[in-house]
Design a protein around this motif. Sequence first.
Motif, PDB file in Angstrom:
ATOM      1  N   ALA A  74      -3.158 -23.028  -1.466  1.00 36.95           N
ATOM      2  CA  ALA A  74      -1.736 -23.212  -1.786  1.00 36.95           C
ATOM      3  C   ALA A  74      -1.576 -23.125  -3.298  1.00 36.95           C
ATOM      4  O   ALA A  74      -2.514 -23.409  -4.047  1.00 36.95           O
ATOM      5  CB  ALA A  74      -1.271 -24.571  -1.286  1.00 36.95           C
ATOM      6  N   GLU A  79      -9.255 -29.524  -1.044  1.00 40.05           N
ATOM      7  CA  GLU A  79      -8.044 -30.325  -1.290  1.00 40.05           C
ATOM      8  C   GLU A  79      -8.359 -31.753  -1.712  1.00 40.05           C
ATOM      9  O   GLU A  79      -7.600 -32.366  -2.463  1.00 40.05           O
ATOM     10  CB  GLU A  79      -7.158 -30.354  -0.030  1.00 40.05           C
ATOM     11  N   GLU A 102      -7.646 -21.653   5.397  1.00 43.29           N
ATOM     12  CA  GLU A 102      -6.784 -21.859   6.573  1.00 43.29           C
ATOM     13  C   GLU A 102      -6.186 -20.528   7.043  1.00 43.29           C
ATOM     14  O   GLU A 102      -6.030 -20.301   8.244  1.00 43.29           O
ATOM     15  CB  GLU A 102      -5.699 -22.892   6.236  1.00 43.29           C
ATOM     16  N   GLY A 144      -5.715 -23.392   1.498  1.00 44.87           N
ATOM     17  CA  GLY A 144      -4.858 -22.566   2.355  1.00 44.87           C
ATOM     18  C   GLY A 144      -5.449 -21.183   2.603  1.00 44.87           C
ATOM     19  O   GLY A 144      -5.156 -20.546   3.620  1.00 44.87           O
TER      20      GLY A 144
HETATM   21  N1  CAA Z   1      -2.862 -22.487  -7.338  1.00 42.32           N
HETATM   22  C1  CAA Z   1      -2.320 -22.024  -8.490  1.00 42.32           C
HETATM   23  N2  CAA Z   1      -3.033 -21.351  -9.419  1.00 42.32           N
HETATM   24  C2  CAA Z   1      -4.347 -21.152  -9.178  1.00 42.32           C
HETATM   25  C3  CAA Z   1      -4.965 -21.616  -8.013  1.00 42.32           C
HETATM   26  C4  CAA Z   1      -4.162 -22.296  -7.049  1.00 42.32           C
HETATM   27  N3  CAA Z   1      -4.655 -22.726  -5.884  1.00 42.32           N
HETATM   28  N4  CAA Z   1      -6.289 -21.284  -8.061  1.00 42.32           N
HETATM   29  C5  CAA Z   1      -6.461 -20.642  -9.227  1.00 42.32           C
HETATM   30  N5  CAA Z   1      -5.308 -20.554  -9.901  1.00 42.32           N
HETATM   31  C6  CAA Z   1      -5.065 -19.953 -11.202  1.00 42.32           C
HETATM   32  C7  CAA Z   1      -5.558 -20.827 -12.335  1.00 42.32           C
HETATM   33  O1  CAA Z   1      -4.605 -21.801 -12.687  1.00 42.32           O
HETATM   34  C8  CAA Z   1      -5.787 -19.808 -13.430  1.00 42.32           C
HETATM   35  O2  CAA Z   1      -4.550 -19.459 -13.988  1.00 42.32           O
HETATM   36  P1  CAA Z   1      -4.358 -19.521 -15.595  1.00 42.32           P
HETATM   37  O3  CAA Z   1      -5.305 -18.495 -16.134  1.00 42.32           O
HETATM   38  O4  CAA Z   1      -2.924 -19.166 -15.766  1.00 42.32           O
HETATM   39  O5  CAA Z   1      -4.710 -20.903 -16.007  1.00 42.32           O
HETATM   40  C9  CAA Z   1      -6.291 -18.595 -12.635  1.00 42.32           C
HETATM   41  O6  CAA Z   1      -5.824 -18.751 -11.300  1.00 42.32           O
HETATM   42  C10 CAA Z   1      -7.792 -18.475 -12.609  1.00 42.32           C
HETATM   43  O7  CAA Z   1      -8.332 -19.722 -12.185  1.00 42.32           O
HETATM   44  P2  CAA Z   1      -9.553 -20.430 -12.953  1.00 42.32           P
HETATM   45  O8  CAA Z   1      -9.397 -20.258 -14.429  1.00 42.32           O
HETATM   46  O9  CAA Z   1      -9.658 -21.825 -12.444  1.00 42.32           O
HETATM   47  O10 CAA Z   1     -10.776 -19.509 -12.454  1.00 42.32           O
HETATM   48  P3  CAA Z   1     -12.291 -19.938 -12.208  1.00 42.32           P
HETATM   49  O11 CAA Z   1     -13.014 -18.672 -11.957  1.00 42.32           O
HETATM   50  O12 CAA Z   1     -12.782 -20.836 -13.273  1.00 42.32           O
HETATM   51  O13 CAA Z   1     -12.250 -20.809 -10.837  1.00 42.32           O
HETATM   52  C11 CAA Z   1     -11.537 -21.322  -8.588  1.00 42.32           C
HETATM   53  C12 CAA Z   1     -11.851 -20.219  -9.614  1.00 42.32           C
HETATM   54  C13 CAA Z   1     -12.850 -22.027  -8.181  1.00 42.32           C
HETATM   55  C14 CAA Z   1     -10.959 -20.621  -7.374  1.00 42.32           C
HETATM   56  C15 CAA Z   1     -10.555 -22.339  -9.200  1.00 42.32           C
HETATM   57  O14 CAA Z   1      -9.436 -21.639  -9.708  1.00 42.32           O
HETATM   58  C16 CAA Z   1     -10.050 -23.369  -8.238  1.00 42.32           C
HETATM   59  O15 CAA Z   1     -10.745 -24.316  -7.942  1.00 42.32           O
HETATM   60  N6  CAA Z   1      -8.805 -23.198  -7.732  1.00 42.32           N
HETATM   61  C17 CAA Z   1      -8.152 -24.167  -6.908  1.00 42.32           C
HETATM   62  C18 CAA Z   1      -8.717 -24.165  -5.490  1.00 42.32           C
HETATM   63  C19 CAA Z   1      -8.041 -25.260  -4.681  1.00 42.32           C
HETATM   64  O16 CAA Z   1      -8.080 -26.421  -5.008  1.00 42.32           O
HETATM   65  N7  CAA Z   1      -7.416 -24.866  -3.544  1.00 42.32           N
HETATM   66  C20 CAA Z   1      -6.710 -25.792  -2.667  1.00 42.32           C
HETATM   67  C21 CAA Z   1      -5.246 -25.789  -2.991  1.00 42.32           C
HETATM   68  S1  CAA Z   1      -4.340 -27.002  -2.078  1.00 42.32           S
HETATM   69  C22 CAA Z   1      -4.112 -26.316  -0.579  1.00 42.32           C
HETATM   70  O17 CAA Z   1      -4.511 -25.216  -0.288  1.00 42.32           O
HETATM   71  C23 CAA Z   1      -3.341 -27.187   0.399  1.00 42.32           C
HETATM   72  C24 CAA Z   1      -3.244 -26.628   1.765  1.00 42.32           C
HETATM   73  O18 CAA Z   1      -4.134 -26.744   2.554  1.00 42.32           O
HETATM   74  C25 CAA Z   1      -1.996 -26.021   2.267  1.00 42.32           C
END
Ligand code: CAA
Length: 258
Positions: free
Chosen positions: A66, A132, A112, A109
């Motif tokens: 998400a 999450e 998912e 997500g």
């Molecule tokens: N939402 C919004 N932006 C995201 C994102 C997300 N889920 N995942 C990555 N991005 C963005 C980052 O903010 C970053 O943007 P900026 O350059 O503008 O700051 C860009 O994508 C690249 O991300 P990273 O710099 O973090 O890249 P990385 O290579 O160091 O790490 C990653 C990659 C491991 C995927 C890391 O980005 C990460 O952990 N992302 C979040 C994953 C997460 O927590 N997902 C669960 C979301 S909640 C959910 O999904 C609820 C549900 O069930 C419905």
Amino acid sequence: MTYQTINTQSATKGVLTITLNRPEAFNALNTLLLSEVADVLEQADKDSDIGAVVITGGPKVFAAGADIKEMAALDAVGVMNDDRPKHWRRIYQFSKPLIGAVNGYALGGGCELVMHCDIVIAGDSALFGQPEINLGIIPGAGGTQRLIRTVGKPLAMKMVLSGEMIDAQTALQANLVAEVVIPERTIERAHELAAKIASKPPIAVRLAKEALLKAFETDLESGLNLERKAFTLLAATEDRNEGIAAFMEKRKPEFKGR
Ligand code: CAA
């Protein structure tokens, strides 16, 4: 039709491809993206030229979950009134096969969405996770329910409670994906399968998907009843007559979707 967060393409006969396209946000599934995917699937459901849909992301990220930035703006009432569950339901209700072609991260997500696919082909660099818990939340698009039914309790608990990712081989062993290939082959292999399925009798494909998915949510007796009714219904289709006649006459069947 042009979309802001996805691309669509139908280069292979009978197959529509959806490519998630928010590379700047690691294909985070914001509400617009979810609604666009749901819109395309609803249209594909009505289009008799489409027999299967492939959904894919980029070479390094399928989808990172998400959109955390969008989610951050919602309080409890905002989450309660959110349209997202409606769009997830629309995706789940797609009646034709949905085939995932996954390279790189499929998180939250994104994982998912993988579980909304009927068949998943993963590149061997793919990583799956439900992180999450690190955000103080839990999976919100069926992750707790579908993951445990798919991979079983030990792995589902480990993934959801620790947020640890699993690699493609582990996902294969755990039945989260159907095949693992080299990343360059992921989309090609998904297309091969989708094209093969699109060449099958569409009513039988649709009823097979419905019956198989029912097994996730019902007792054996009810599932067997549904299967029997679907099996009986198929006896009334022209494609069933054609399939059997073609077998007897040692020729290729020509299915018409009737
Ligand atoms: N939402 C919004 N932006 C995201 C994102 C997300 N889920 N995942 C990555 N991005 C963005 C980052 O903010 C970053 O943007 P900026 O350059 O503008 O700051 C860009 O994508 C690249 O991300 P990273 O710099 O973090 O890249 P990385 O290579 O160091 O790490 C990653 C990659 C491991 C995927 C890391 O980005 C990460 O952990 N992302 C979040 C994953 C997460 O927590 N997902 C669960 C979301 S909640 C959910 O999904 C609820 C549900 O069930 C419905």
